[in-house]
Design an enzyme around this catalytic site. Structure first.
Site, PDB file in Angstrom:
ATOM      1  N   LYS A  40       0.827  -1.203   0.000  1.00 46.67           N
ATOM      2  CA  LYS A  40       0.000   0.000   0.000  1.00 46.67           C
ATOM      3  C   LYS A  40       0.870   1.266   0.000  1.00 46.67           C
ATOM      4  O   LYS A  40       2.097   1.185   0.146  1.00 46.67           O
ATOM      5  CB  LYS A  40      -0.932  -0.039   1.207  1.00 46.67           C
ATOM      6  CG  LYS A  40      -1.931  -1.207   1.154  1.00 46.67           C
ATOM      7  CD  LYS A  40      -2.809  -1.226   2.381  1.00 46.67           C
ATOM      8  CE  LYS A  40      -3.829  -2.344   2.331  1.00 46.67           C
ATOM      9  NZ  LYS A  40      -4.684  -2.358   3.530  1.00 46.67           N
ATOM     10  N   TYR A  80     -12.832  -2.134  -3.552  1.00 48.26           N
ATOM     11  CA  TYR A  80     -13.325  -2.275  -2.180  1.00 48.26           C
ATOM     12  C   TYR A  80     -14.835  -2.073  -2.084  1.00 48.26           C
ATOM     13  O   TYR A  80     -15.354  -1.672  -1.045  1.00 48.26           O
ATOM     14  CB  TYR A  80     -12.612  -1.276  -1.262  1.00 48.26           C
ATOM     15  CG  TYR A  80     -11.177  -1.640  -0.976  1.00 48.26           C
ATOM     16  CD1 TYR A  80     -10.857  -2.742  -0.188  1.00 48.26           C
ATOM     17  CD2 TYR A  80     -10.135  -0.867  -1.477  1.00 48.26           C
ATOM     18  CE1 TYR A  80      -9.538  -3.066   0.088  1.00 48.26           C
ATOM     19  CE2 TYR A  80      -8.803  -1.189  -1.206  1.00 48.26           C
ATOM     20  CZ  TYR A  80      -8.519  -2.283  -0.424  1.00 48.26           C
ATOM     21  OH  TYR A  80      -7.216  -2.606  -0.148  1.00 48.26           O
ATOM     22  N   ASN A 146      -1.827  -0.098   7.164  1.00 47.12           N
ATOM     23  CA  ASN A 146      -1.213  -1.347   7.607  1.00 47.12           C
ATOM     24  C   ASN A 146      -0.241  -1.937   6.594  1.00 47.12           C
ATOM     25  O   ASN A 146       0.134  -3.095   6.687  1.00 47.12           O
ATOM     26  CB  ASN A 146      -2.288  -2.365   8.003  1.00 47.12           C
ATOM     27  CG  ASN A 146      -3.255  -2.675   6.872  1.00 47.12           C
ATOM     28  OD1 ASN A 146      -2.999  -2.364   5.712  1.00 47.12           O
ATOM     29  ND2 ASN A 146      -4.358  -3.301   7.219  1.00 47.12           N
ATOM     30  N   HIS A 149      -1.753  -5.652   1.719  1.00 48.57           N
ATOM     31  CA  HIS A 149      -3.049  -6.320   1.569  1.00 48.57           C
ATOM     32  C   HIS A 149      -2.786  -7.773   1.205  1.00 48.57           C
ATOM     33  O   HIS A 149      -1.826  -8.076   0.499  1.00 48.57           O
ATOM     34  CB  HIS A 149      -3.855  -5.664   0.446  1.00 48.57           C
ATOM     35  CG  HIS A 149      -5.044  -6.465   0.007  1.00 48.57           C
ATOM     36  ND1 HIS A 149      -6.267  -6.366   0.627  1.00 48.57           N
ATOM     37  CD2 HIS A 149      -5.188  -7.394  -0.973  1.00 48.57           C
ATOM     38  CE1 HIS A 149      -7.112  -7.196   0.032  1.00 48.57           C
ATOM     39  NE2 HIS A 149      -6.485  -7.838  -0.941  1.00 48.57           N
ATOM     40  N   GLU A 160      -9.714 -10.728  -6.994  1.00 45.93           N
ATOM     41  CA  GLU A 160      -8.749  -9.638  -6.905  1.00 45.93           C
ATOM     42  C   GLU A 160      -7.673  -9.729  -7.996  1.00 45.93           C
ATOM     43  O   GLU A 160      -7.288  -8.714  -8.571  1.00 45.93           O
ATOM     44  CB  GLU A 160      -8.119  -9.633  -5.511  1.00 45.93           C
ATOM     45  CG  GLU A 160      -9.121  -9.277  -4.430  1.00 45.93           C
ATOM     46  CD  GLU A 160      -8.614  -9.469  -3.021  1.00 45.93           C
ATOM     47  OE1 GLU A 160      -9.381  -9.166  -2.096  1.00 45.93           O
ATOM     48  OE2 GLU A 160      -7.465  -9.924  -2.826  1.00 45.93           O
TER      49      GLU A 160
END
Length: 180
Positions: A40, A80, A146, A149, A160
């Site tokens: 990310k 998402y 975080n 993913h 995905e």
């Protein structure tokens, strides 16, 4: 009384002992699984890409596809979509469009579970306590930022991967998954 064995018996014994075990072990195929991994914006901007990729490769994954790009709002909202009604959605969209990401397809036996174990809990603060050697403990900041993913199921992985690497089918497929 001495036992005597003929040459045929000795040859058969050698074949059984030396060749058959090699043949049977050579025919054992392992089933490889694929999962999607995203480094990310905080991972890319924090210069963690090389460390994360070394961790991936050092954990016996193969990186079969990879690209770095800047996600736009529509792409993030589509990816998402199952979180659209949740309170954190607008922050998630803003975060995922705040900088470039690295998107990879990882492959190995048990790839989904192994990658999720390697990255640790979704909340980086929890990961620092419960999984201090995980990727999120190393480079994640909190629940949203975080760093990485990982797909949470075979169905999510297929959706995905096709979303980013097989554009023809990505727009129509949306399923439920919990991982951010």
């Amino acid at each position: 009384m001495a036992l005597r064995f003929g040459p045929c018996f000795v040859m058969c014994l050698l074949l059984c002992v030396l060749i058959f075990p090699l043949r049977s072990s050579a025919n054992v195929d392992t089933i490889k699984e694929k999962t999607l991994a995203i480094i990310k914006p905080d991972g890319v901007n924090g210069n963690y890409v090389d460390v994360i990729k070394k961790t991936i490769l050092g954990s016996s994954f193969s990186i079969t596809q990879e690209m770095q790009l800047q996600l736009n709002v529509n792409t993030v909202k589509s990816f998402y979509a199952e979180h659209a009604s949740k309170s954190f959605f607008s922050g998630l969209v803003q975060y995922m469009t705040s900088g470039p990401v690295v998107i990879m397809v990882l492959e190995k036996e048990n790839a989904i579970a192994d990658w999720r174990a390697l990255i640790g809990p979704t909340d980086a603060n929890i990961a620092k306590v419960t999984h201090p050697k995980s990727v999120r403990a190393f480079c994640g900041l909190d629940l949203q930022r975080n760093c990485v993913h990982g797909s949470d199921s075979p169905q999510s992985a297929a959706r995905e991967i096709s979303f980013f690497f097989e554009k023809s089918s990505s727009a129509a497929i949306v399923s439920q998954h919990d991982e951010l």
